[in-house]
Design an enzyme around this catalytic site. Structure first.
Site, PDB file in Angstrom:
ATOM      1  N   GLU A   1      11.636 -20.927 -20.069  1.00 14.04           N
ATOM      2  CA  GLU A   1      10.671 -20.646 -21.440  1.00 14.04           C
ATOM      3  C   GLU A   1       9.761 -19.555 -20.945  1.00 14.04           C
ATOM      4  OE1 GLU A   1       8.630 -24.279 -22.426  1.00 14.04           O
ATOM      5  OE2 GLU A   1      10.542 -25.445 -22.138  1.00 14.04           O
TER       6      GLU A   1
ATOM      7  N   ASN B   1      14.039 -30.186 -16.954  1.00 11.93           N
ATOM      8  CA  ASN B   1      13.128 -28.937 -17.279  1.00 11.93           C
ATOM      9  C   ASN B   1      11.612 -29.432 -17.050  1.00 11.93           C
ATOM     10  OD1 ASN B   1      13.129 -26.398 -18.450  1.00 11.93           O
ATOM     11  ND2 ASN B   1      12.184 -27.423 -20.265  1.00 11.93           N
TER      12      ASN B   1
HETATM   13  C1  XIL Z   1       5.897 -25.579 -27.799  1.00 10.82           C
HETATM   14  C2  XIL Z   1       6.131 -24.789 -28.787  1.00 10.82           C
HETATM   15  O1  XIL Z   1       6.337 -23.591 -28.566  1.00 10.82           O
HETATM   16  C3  XIL Z   1       5.290 -25.042 -29.982  1.00 10.82           C
HETATM   17  O2  XIL Z   1       5.602 -24.393 -31.255  1.00 10.82           O
HETATM   18  C4  XIL Z   1       4.981 -26.593 -30.452  1.00 10.82           C
HETATM   19  O3  XIL Z   1       3.801 -26.723 -31.182  1.00 10.82           O
HETATM   20  C5  XIL Z   1       4.646 -27.438 -29.100  1.00 10.82           C
HETATM   21  O4  XIL Z   1       5.700 -27.335 -28.077  1.00 10.82           O
HETATM   22  N1  XIL Z   1       6.958 -26.795 -22.653  1.00 10.82           N
HETATM   23  C6  XIL Z   1       8.101 -27.215 -23.503  1.00 10.82           C
HETATM   24  C7  XIL Z   1       8.200 -26.524 -24.892  1.00 10.82           C
HETATM   25  O5  XIL Z   1       8.938 -27.625 -23.013  1.00 10.82           O
HETATM   26  O6  XIL Z   1       8.856 -27.483 -25.676  1.00 10.82           O
HETATM   27  C8  XIL Z   1       6.988 -26.356 -25.498  1.00 10.82           C
HETATM   28  O7  XIL Z   1       6.920 -25.669 -26.957  1.00 10.82           O
HETATM   29  C9  XIL Z   1       5.920 -25.425 -24.699  1.00 10.82           C
HETATM   30  C10 XIL Z   1       5.707 -26.016 -23.583  1.00 10.82           C
END
Ligand code: XIL
Length: 343
Positions: A260, A196
């Site tokens: 995401e 990812n």
């Molecule tokens: C982020 C979360 O949304 C937050 O709550 C946390 O504080 C930090 O991580 N890339 C990723 C996710 O793969 O796991 C991240 O998530 C955002 C960026």
């Protein structure tokens, strides 16, 4: 009596016909063999109004933080999967698949792991810790996950696409990536294992490096089944090469997924910007839907109460499909219309 009864009954039938023709996001996606996913938390799911929308619209859940190393192994060798289990239990009861996220990432690590200075001289100890973490977590969720992000964000933002200098690479060298996939596969042979990444959504230096990395892993017979594209976008800036990029990864014989998705706007937002955002959402869903190996799109949050740090830092936000009261935004309607138009 009879005549006052007829009208509501007619309306009831008309409503249910409309619903079954149009459906919600997940229903439309399922008819097209895809999913629409949601990053969520046990605290979110405990709120009835949130859960009602989440269960109605989404058919794949990603735990936002609950399966990260810093959450599951707060003391060395002591595992607590209870928060991730809550999401799995909810998903099993409501027909959602689960994308596990994530085994190996340079962020959200436990303090005890970061407290040691890892170098090539104590690398054997780190390798054993990594193997134990990957194996224990993959084994715990064995059979319960649809997909699992094994390694997250291992490529740097350097123009040469080099691997990210972090405690894993610096002590173990690039083999930590192949090892992690192999250990995860041994512990759970059926789950689809993903790499990812962010910033690799369009054709660029980073996605070139990611493509080559996956080719190298395949050449070494490493079990890897999918490429995840985070897709934290800014409205008006969805890469024009998104579909082309998804296609070149799919051509390696693996699944691809938008993992995401959020599309932020400048605050305070205007109606015009929310319309642009709606168009951008359709661009992303269309790119995925036009690539047969693109299995689904996951939203990084459900409503605009969710503001990522990088959004807040730039005075941006309102990046999701529902507003802070869980009301459908123009982006929701546009995605719904797009999915309804697909066969
Ligand atoms: C982020 C979360 O949304 C937050 O709550 C946390 O504080 C930090 O991580 N890339 C990723 C996710 O793969 O796991 C991240 O998530 C955002 C960026």
């Amino acid at each position: 009596m009879a005549s006052t009864f007829k009208l509501p009954l007619f309306l009831l039938i008309a409503c249910s016909v409309t619903l079954s023709v149009n459906g919600q996001l997940k229903t439309l996606a399922e008819a097209q063999k895809r999913y629409v996913g949601l990053a969520t938390t046990p605290a979110d799911l405990a709120q009835a109004d949130y859960a009602a929308v989440a269960d109605r619209e989404f058919d794949c859940f990603t735990p936002e933080n609950q399966m990260k190393w810093g959450e599951v192994e707060k003391s060395k060798g002591v595992f607590n999967f209870s928060e991730g289990d809550k999401i799995v239990t909810h998903a099993q009861a409501h027909g959602q698949k689960v994308r596990g996220h994530t085994l190996v990432w340079h962020n959200h690590l436990p303090a005890w792991l970061e407290a040691t200075k890892w170098t090539t001289s104590n690398a054997a100890e780190l390798k054993a810790i990594l193997q134990n973490h990957v194996t224990k977590q993959a084994a715990h969720f064995k059979g319960k996950l649809y997909a699992l992000d094994v390694v997250n964000e291992a490529i740097s933002d350097n123009a040469n696409g080099s691997l990210r200098s972090d405690l894993f690479l610096d002590a173990l060298g690039k083999e930590y990536i192949a090892d992690s996939f192999r250990w995860a596969h041994e512990a759970d042979p059926d789950v689809k294992l993903y790499y990812n990444e962010y910033g690799a959504e369009g054709v660029n230096h980073k996605s070139d490096a990611m493509l080559q990395m996956i080719k190298d892993l395949q050449a070494a017979k490493v079990p890897i089944h999918g490429a995840g594209f985070q897709s934290h976008f800014s409205s008006g800036s969805v890469p024009t090469t998104l579909k082309q990029n998804l296609e070149r990864f799919a051509a390696l014989g693996i699944d691809v997924a938008i993992t995401e998705l959020d599309i932020r706007v400048k605050l305070p937002s205007t109606a015009a910007e929310l319309e642009q955002q709606a168009k951008d959402y359709v661009t992303v869903f269309r790119a995925c839907w036009e690539v047969p190996r693109c299995v689904g799109v996951t939203m990084w949050g459900m409503n605009d109460k969710h503001v990522a740090q990088w959004e807040a830092d730039q005075g941006q936000g309102m990046s999701l499909l529902f507003d802070a009261n869980n009301k459908e935004k123009p982006a929701y309607k546009a995605v719904h219309d797009f999915l309804s138009s697909q066969k």
